[in-house]
Design an enzyme around this catalytic site. Structure first.
Site, PDB file in Angstrom:
ATOM      1  N   SER A 156       0.835  -1.198   0.000  1.00  0.00           N
ATOM      2  CA  SER A 156       0.000   0.000   0.000  1.00  0.00           C
ATOM      3  C   SER A 156       0.874   1.254   0.000  1.00  0.00           C
ATOM      4  CB  SER A 156      -0.960  -0.043   1.192  1.00  0.00           C
ATOM      5  OG  SER A 156      -2.017   0.870   1.020  1.00  0.00           O
ATOM      6  N   ASP A 239      -9.667  -5.398  -4.760  1.00  0.00           N
ATOM      7  CA  ASP A 239      -9.057  -4.234  -4.131  1.00  0.00           C
ATOM      8  C   ASP A 239      -9.380  -2.984  -4.941  1.00  0.00           C
ATOM      9  OD1 ASP A 239      -7.440  -2.375  -2.887  1.00  0.00           O
ATOM     10  OD2 ASP A 239      -5.548  -3.385  -3.357  1.00  0.00           O
ATOM     11  N   HIS A 271      -7.837  -5.644  -0.423  1.00  0.00           N
ATOM     12  CA  HIS A 271      -6.599  -4.946  -0.110  1.00  0.00           C
ATOM     13  C   HIS A 271      -5.894  -5.558   1.100  1.00  0.00           C
ATOM     14  CE1 HIS A 271      -3.936  -1.531  -0.534  1.00  0.00           C
ATOM     15  NE2 HIS A 271      -4.107  -1.179   0.721  1.00  0.00           N
TER      16      HIS A 271
END
Length: 294
Positions: A156, A239, A271
């Site tokens: 991320s 995601d 995610h």
């Protein structure tokens, strides 16, 4: 009303800022101590990278003996640049599993978080950690790590930071004793249009859509500066950031960078699923996939 109770900026689910400048983090996971159990598969310990600014890291090493030195993985945690920690249960569990599966020495960076320390503090801290590694500042690194086989990885926002550190290494150069050979971006966070209010608040000096730190397409020539020879991009089908990872992969393929890039998509997952569901079959397979890259 007391300024301590008046909200000036609200960015759920990450943090809010009150009019007296108090910051309240809205989510996160508990911290856990490193493992010093001599019968464990992986040992870990915490180290100080820099006292000022305050930068620390958690180091991991397999306990099994090996014939030679092991690859070194510098891992950068996610959390929207604002939450989570190298010392949290999420990342300690993941780095234990990844270190064991990959047979690497791992350095998980505890960088300063926004908005208390605005961006670019996170980038600077991870760069300082790379330079700290280069100096072999810890006995585990000196005794067990092969600094000619260094990998950068993150998920991320941590994937964003890892990319930018790889670019900076290509622009500024590294010493002859350290070589970054690969980059792993897990569910990376980039913006290929105008960044949202969260980024602009955390990075007050940003030029927005023209800032290559958040938008790699803003200065595509920088992609050619990536210091490593291979990049592995991971996305998850469900995601919301999947498209950004795909866009990064396609942008890198078209760039002047001469390395090899591939992309892997996990079906039916969201995610950073592997962090929140570390014991599920998909997470176990994903860790093995990551391990195969190192």
């Amino acid at each position: 009303m007391d300024p301590a109770d008046e909200i000036a900026h609200d960015f759920p689910p990450f943090f809010r800022v009150y009019k007296n400048n108090r910051v309240e983090k809205l989510t996160g996971t508990p911290f856990i101590a490193p493992s010093a159990d001599p019968i464990a598969v992986v040992l870990s310990k915490d180290v100080v990278v820099s006292p000022d600014p305050k930068i620390s890291a958690r180091l991991y090493r397999p306990t099994a003996s090996t014939a030679g030195k092991l690859p070194l993985l510098i891992y950068i945690h996610g959390g929207a640049f604002a939450i989570e920690s190298a010392f949290s249960t999420l990342y300690h569990t993941h780095l234990n599993a990844l270190t064991a599966a990959a047979g690497v020495i791992a350095v998980s960076v505890e960088y300063r978080l926004a908005p208390e320390d605005p961006i670019p503090a996170c980038y600077d801290d991870c760069w300082e950690t790379l330079k700290w590694v280069e100096k072999e500042s810890d006995t585990w690194i000196k005794e067990y790590a092969d600094l000619n086989r260094v990998y950068l990885a993150g998920d991320s926002a941590g994937a964003n930071i890892a990319h930018n550190i790889a670019v900076r290494a290509g622009v500024e150069g590294l010493g002859p004793g350290l070589k970054i050979v690969g980059l792993v971006l897990v569910h990376p966070y980039f913006e290929f249009g105008e960044p949202g209010k969260l980024w602009m608040y955390m990075c007050p000096g940003s030029s927005g859509v023209n800032d290559p730190r958040i938008n790699p397409a803003a200065e595509p020539d920088l992609l050619g500066k990536l210091v490593c020879g291979k990049v592995h991009v991971c996305v998850a089908r469900d995601d919301g950031l999947k498209g950004r990872g795909v866009s990064y992969y396609e942008l890198l393929k078209k760039s002047d960078w001469s390395g090899d890039v591939d992309i892997f998509e996990t079906q039916g997952e969201d995610h950073v699923f592997h962090l929140f569901k570390p014991d599920c079959e998909a997470a176990n397979k994903f860790v093995l996939l990551l391990a195969s890259f190192f």
